[in-house]
Design a protein around this motif. Structure first.
Motif, PDB file in Angstrom:
ATOM      1  N   LEU A 189       0.944  -1.115  -0.143  1.00  0.00           N
ATOM      2  CA  LEU A 189       0.069   0.039   0.154  1.00  0.00           C
ATOM      3  C   LEU A 189       0.901   1.192   0.154  1.00  0.00           C
ATOM      4  N   LEU A 191       1.021   4.804   0.889  1.00  0.00           N
ATOM      5  CA  LEU A 191       0.241   5.762   1.601  1.00  0.00           C
ATOM      6  C   LEU A 191      -0.073   7.085   1.067  1.00  0.00           C
ATOM      7  N   ALA A 194      -2.772   6.461  -1.660  1.00  0.00           N
ATOM      8  CA  ALA A 194      -4.091   6.204  -0.854  1.00  0.00           C
ATOM      9  C   ALA A 194      -4.709   7.421  -0.376  1.00  0.00           C
ATOM     10  N   PRO A 201      -6.087   4.367   5.000  1.00  0.00           N
ATOM     11  CA  PRO A 201      -5.184   3.311   4.919  1.00  0.00           C
ATOM     12  C   PRO A 201      -5.636   2.440   5.939  1.00  0.00           C
ATOM     13  N   TYR A 215       4.425  -1.199   3.324  1.00  0.00           N
ATOM     14  CA  TYR A 215       3.965   0.169   2.987  1.00  0.00           C
ATOM     15  C   TYR A 215       4.922   0.902   2.007  1.00  0.00           C
ATOM     16  N   ILE A 239      -1.539   6.023  11.417  1.00  0.00           N
ATOM     17  CA  ILE A 239      -1.701   5.136  10.534  1.00  0.00           C
ATOM     18  C   ILE A 239      -1.067   3.891  11.133  1.00  0.00           C
TER      19      ILE A 239
END
Length: 274
Positions: A189, A191, A194, A201, A215, A239
Motif C-alpha cells: 500500500l 500511503l 491512498a 489506509p 507500506y 496510521i
C-alpha cells in the motif's frame, strides 16, 4: 561520487536543515509506545534513480552508512543479478523486495529473485481503461502469484490513485482484491497515493487483512506534491498505531536531494513512536 565521504558531504548540510522537522515525531516516548523496528525499514531505489546512473555502488554504500539494511529494487542498472547481489552483500544490504512486471518470462523473474534474495515480487504499475481489462490483469496476477508461491516467493501489487477511481461503477482495486487471493497476492500500500485517492489506509488495511504486508511510506506536501517524511501532511503515527506491516519502505518520487530524502526518511521511521 568518488568516495563515500565525498558522496555524503553534500547531503549533510541539507539533512541538518530538515532535521528539526524530522525529529519532532520521535520526541514522544512512554511505556507501551510502539516503534518501527530498524530491520523493517527499507527504501525504494527508484527514489535515488537520479544519482544512481550506471554505477549503483556509491549509492548503496551511502545507504548502508545511513543505517539501511534493506532496499527495494527497481531494475538492475545495467548489472546482472549476480553482480548486483555481490554489490549488495559488500555493503551488508538485502534486497528483500523488487518492482517488476509479471507478464514476461516468469522463469527469469524467479531466477533473478532467488539470486538477489527477494521475498516479495511486486507489480509497480498498470492502468487499463476498462473493467474487462482490469479483470484479465487480476487473473494473470493471481496465476503468476501461484507460480511465484511455488518457487518460495510472494507476488504483490503496488497501488497508485487511479485504482480507486470507479470505472462503470467498479473500482479496479476491488476487482484485484476479489479476483486474487491472499495466499498468492499481497498488497504493497502506497500511503501517499491512498491519501490522494481519499482512501483511509487503516480502513483499507483492516478490510483486506492480512493482505497489506508492505507500506510505501511517502509524505504529501501541503500543495499536494511529494515531501520528505515528517515534513508533510500525512499522519503516519495515526496510521501505524492502527496497523502493522512487515516492511516500511521510504519513497519520494521527486526528491530535491535523494540522499537527504533517504537520511531524513530513515531517521524519521527509526525515531517515530506511536
Amino acid at each position: 561520487m568518488t568516495t563515500r565521504r565525498t558522496f555524503l558531504r553534500g547531503a549533510a548540510a541539507g539533512a541538518a536543515a530538515i532535521g528539526a522537522a524530522a525529529a519532532v515525531p520521535g520526541t514522544a516516548s512512554a511505556h507501551g509506545f510502539r516503534r518501527v523496528l530498524r530491520e523493517s525499514i527499507s527504501i525504494q531505489l527508484y527514489t535515488l534513480r537520479g544519482i544512481i546512473g550506471d554505477n549503483p555502488e556509491p549509492v548503496l554504500e551511502a545507504l548502508a552508512d545511513i543505517g539501511y539494511r534493506k532496499v527495494e529494487m527497481a531494475g538492475l542498472y545495467g548489472r546482472t543479478a549476480t553482480e548486483m547481489a555481490r554489490m549488495l552483500r559488500r555493503h551488508h544490504l538485502r534486497a528483500t523486495s523488487t518492482h517488476t512486471g509479471l507478464d514476461g518470462d516468469l522463469n527469469q523473474v524467479i531466477s533473478d529473485a532467488r539470486t538477489l534474495g527477494h521475498r516479495y515480487v511486486v507489480v509497480p504499475y498498470v492502468n487499463y481503461p476498462t473493467i474487462a481489462e482490469w479483470t484479465a490483469f487480476a487473473d494473470r496476477l493471481e496465476n503468476a502469484g501461484k507460480v511465484l508461491r511455488r518457487a518460495g516467493l510472494q507476488a504483490g501489487y503496488h497501488n497508485h490513485a487511479h485504482e480507486f477511481e470507479p470505472i462503470d461503477g467498479k473500482r479496479p482495486m476491488d476487482v484485484i482484491a476479489r479476483r486474487t487471493t491472499a495466499r498468492n497476492v499481497h498488497f504493497e500500500l502506497d500511503l501517499y497515493w491512498a491519501v490522494v485517492a481519499e482512501v483511509d489506509p487503516a480502513r483499507f488495511f483492516w478490510q483486506h487483512l492480512p493482505r497489506v504486508r508492505q507500506y510505501h511510506v511517502k509524505d504529501r506536501a501541503a500543495d499536494g506534491g511529494f515531501a520528505d517524511l515528517g515534513t508533510g501532511t500525512i499522519d503516519f503515527r495515526k496510521i501505524f498505531a492502527k496497523t502493522w506491516v512487515q516492511e516500511y519502505i521510504v519513497e519520494n518520487d521527486q526528491p530535491a536531494d535523494a540522499l537527504v530524502t533517504a537520511e531524513v526518511g530513515y531517521n524519521y521511521l527509526r525515531d517515530l513512536r506511536y
